[in-house]
Scaffold this active site. Structure first.
Site, mmCIF file in Angstrom:
data_model
loop_
_atom_site.group_PDB
_atom_site.id
_atom_site.type_symbol
_atom_site.label_atom_id
_atom_site.label_comp_id
_atom_site.label_asym_id
_atom_site.label_seq_id
_atom_site.Cartn_x
_atom_site.Cartn_y
_atom_site.Cartn_z
ATOM 1 N N ASP A 127 -10.709 5.933 -2.448
ATOM 2 C CA ASP A 127 -9.565 6.547 -3.117
ATOM 3 C C ASP A 127 -10.057 7.212 -4.395
ATOM 4 O O ASP A 127 -11.259 7.329 -4.639
ATOM 5 C CB ASP A 127 -8.470 5.508 -3.386
ATOM 6 C CG ASP A 127 -8.864 4.489 -4.445
ATOM 7 O OD1 ASP A 127 -10.044 4.453 -4.853
ATOM 8 O OD2 ASP A 127 -7.983 3.719 -4.876
ATOM 9 N N CYS A 142 -13.667 1.746 -15.182
ATOM 10 C CA CYS A 142 -14.099 3.135 -15.016
ATOM 11 C C CYS A 142 -12.900 4.047 -14.801
ATOM 12 O O CYS A 142 -12.874 4.875 -13.888
ATOM 13 C CB CYS A 142 -15.083 3.239 -13.846
ATOM 14 S SG CYS A 142 -16.112 4.731 -13.892
ATOM 15 N N CYS A 170 -25.943 2.697 -14.021
ATOM 16 C CA CYS A 170 -24.974 3.790 -14.098
ATOM 17 C C CYS A 170 -25.548 5.057 -14.741
ATOM 18 O O CYS A 170 -26.004 5.047 -15.886
ATOM 19 C CB CYS A 170 -23.739 3.328 -14.877
ATOM 20 S SG CYS A 170 -22.454 4.596 -15.000
ATOM 21 N N GLU A 221 0.822 -1.206 0.000
ATOM 22 C CA GLU A 221 0.000 0.000 0.000
ATOM 23 C C GLU A 221 0.857 1.258 0.000
ATOM 24 O O GLU A 221 0.558 2.230 -0.701
ATOM 25 C CB GLU A 221 -0.942 0.001 1.208
ATOM 26 C CG GLU A 221 -2.077 -1.000 1.118
ATOM 27 C CD GLU A 221 -3.006 -0.718 -0.049
ATOM 28 O OE1 GLU A 221 -3.188 0.460 -0.412
ATOM 29 O OE2 GLU A 221 -3.549 -1.689 -0.609
ATOM 30 N N TYR A 225 -7.004 6.062 4.604
ATOM 31 C CA TYR A 225 -7.089 5.163 3.449
ATOM 32 C C TYR A 225 -6.210 3.932 3.652
ATOM 33 O O TYR A 225 -6.664 2.797 3.505
ATOM 34 C CB TYR A 225 -6.676 5.883 2.158
ATOM 35 C CG TYR A 225 -6.394 4.882 1.057
ATOM 36 C CD1 TYR A 225 -7.452 4.281 0.383
ATOM 37 C CD2 TYR A 225 -5.095 4.468 0.772
ATOM 38 C CE1 TYR A 225 -7.213 3.306 -0.582
ATOM 39 C CE2 TYR A 225 -4.854 3.498 -0.183
ATOM 40 C CZ TYR A 225 -5.915 2.928 -0.858
ATOM 41 O OH TYR A 225 -5.676 1.954 -1.789
ATOM 42 N N CYS A 285 -18.472 -3.870 -17.626
ATOM 43 C CA CYS A 285 -18.776 -3.248 -16.332
ATOM 44 C C CYS A 285 -20.075 -3.800 -15.755
ATOM 45 O O CYS A 285 -21.123 -3.783 -16.416
ATOM 46 C CB CYS A 285 -18.879 -1.736 -16.481
ATOM 47 S SG CYS A 285 -19.396 -0.909 -14.957
ATOM 48 N N LEU A 315 10.450 4.905 -6.153
ATOM 49 C CA LEU A 315 9.147 4.663 -5.537
ATOM 50 C C LEU A 315 8.481 5.934 -5.009
ATOM 51 O O LEU A 315 7.595 5.860 -4.159
ATOM 52 C CB LEU A 315 9.299 3.650 -4.398
ATOM 53 C CG LEU A 315 9.596 2.213 -4.852
ATOM 54 C CD1 LEU A 315 10.027 1.350 -3.676
ATOM 55 C CD2 LEU A 315 8.370 1.605 -5.542
ATOM 56 N N GLY A 316 8.880 7.085 -5.528
ATOM 57 C CA GLY A 316 8.229 8.317 -5.109
ATOM 58 C C GLY A 316 8.918 8.950 -3.918
ATOM 59 O O GLY A 316 10.099 8.722 -3.664
ATOM 60 N N TYR A 317 8.173 9.754 -3.178
ATOM 61 C CA TYR A 317 8.758 10.522 -2.081
ATOM 62 C C TYR A 317 9.516 9.618 -1.117
ATOM 63 O O TYR A 317 8.954 8.661 -0.569
ATOM 64 C CB TYR A 317 7.659 11.260 -1.315
ATOM 65 C CG TYR A 317 7.020 12.389 -2.088
ATOM 66 C CD1 TYR A 317 7.723 13.556 -2.374
ATOM 67 C CD2 TYR A 317 5.705 12.287 -2.530
ATOM 68 C CE1 TYR A 317 7.138 14.590 -3.079
ATOM 69 C CE2 TYR A 317 5.108 13.322 -3.237
ATOM 70 C CZ TYR A 317 5.835 14.474 -3.508
ATOM 71 O OH TYR A 317 5.249 15.489 -4.208
#
Length: 304
Positions: free
Chosen positions: A146, A194, A211, A43, A128, A205, A88-90
């Protein structure tokens, strides 16, 4: 889209989504485990990185630090170096993950807690992530909301672009005591059918019959804050500093500027003052340490 309501036959909505998910969904290794540590790592890694790229990094991370105790015992500089080398980002997420592992060992007897409330006590774990870990590891989470889930709820049931409304709709839809399959399924729906460009028919879907967007042709999605360009950004150069220090070890500040940008000049606008500001931020974040050696300032990755 000020008026919204969920379909009267909630059970049909739930059954359609879960059946669709269980019939066919993307295979990721963290979906094959209920190990809360492995799921927490996935995560945190997934927050800024495409899932296909997360897989090899996640596997390598668990090979190196297979348990929460192993991660807690690791040098923080090694964890930050791994994070940077795998893009992996920050990098402060690596420090948060390391501090969370340390807290789990110290306060929870090396057992990751199973409730969202307890999980949010860990460094860097917000609502989250807490709900995701509780759901996927223990089946005890609340409804996860999210960007994907917001987009699905907004389009399918005309839920307004409002966090409270999204939370209420997500909670009302989720079947009791089935957070693992439900949260996986609704997030998969947002990721596969989506997305920004919807694939309603192509992805078969399961919510087409209910929808609002499919009926009206209005596939407007909630506003998602856009990140500034990475190329040339402060974030990019912070990452380069961490990567150089991980690869080269202790490096004199006088030499560091030339290693992170080819146009570095001490007296320029992006010179020594700019570099010192960059390093000061990294020191404040606990990622870098500065010390004086032989009349020069040397930078290293911060250890515990």
């Amino acid at each position: 889209m000020s008026e919204w309501s969920l379909p009267a036959d909630r059970e049909a909505v739930r059954t359609a989504l879960v059946t669709w998910y269980e019939t066919d969904h993307r295979q990721f290794p963290w979906r094959e485990t209920t190990d809360p540590y492995a799921i927490l790592v996935s995560e945190v890694m997934s927050q800024q990185t495409q899932l296909d790229r997360v897989v090899p990094a996640w596997e390598a991370f668990l090979d190196r630090w297979p348990t929460v105790s192993a991660l807690a015992d690791a040098d923080r500089s090694d964890v930050v170096g791994f994070w940077s080398s795998h893009s992996l980002g920050y990098n402060n997420r690596a420090t948060y993950l390391h501090e969370a592992a340390t807290r789990v060992v110290a306060d929870f007897d090396a057992e990751i807690p199973d409730s969202p409330d307890e999980l949010t006590k860990l460094q860097g774990v917000g609502p989250y992530t807490a709900n995701a870990v509780a759901s996927f590891a223990f089946d005890t989470g609340d409804a996860v909301v999210d960007t994907n889930v917001k987009r699905v709820l907004h389009r399918a049931f005309a839920v307004p672009d409002d966090d409270d409304a999204f939370d209420a709709a997500a909670r009302e839809l989720m079947p009791a005591d089935e957070s693992r399959v439900w949260n996986n399924a609704i997030m998969e729906l947002g990721g596969v059918a989506c997305g920004k460009t919807p694939a309603c028919d192509g992805a078969d879907c399961p919510w087409r019959r209910w929808c609002h967007a499919y009926e009206t042709g209005d596939f407007t999605a909630p506003d998602v804050p856009t990140q500034p360009d990475f190329e040339g950004s402060r974030r990019q150069f912070r990452g380069r500093v961490v990567r150089v220090l991980d690869e080269q070890g202790a490096t004199a500040v006088n030499d560091l500027g030339h290693r992170i940008r080819v146009d570095y000049a001490p007296d320029s606008e992006r010179g020594r003052e700019w570099l010192e500001g960059l390093l000061s931020d990294l020191v404040d974040d606990g990622l870098v340490a500065l010390q004086e050696e032989d009349d020069r300032i040397v930078a290293t990755l911060a250890a515990d």
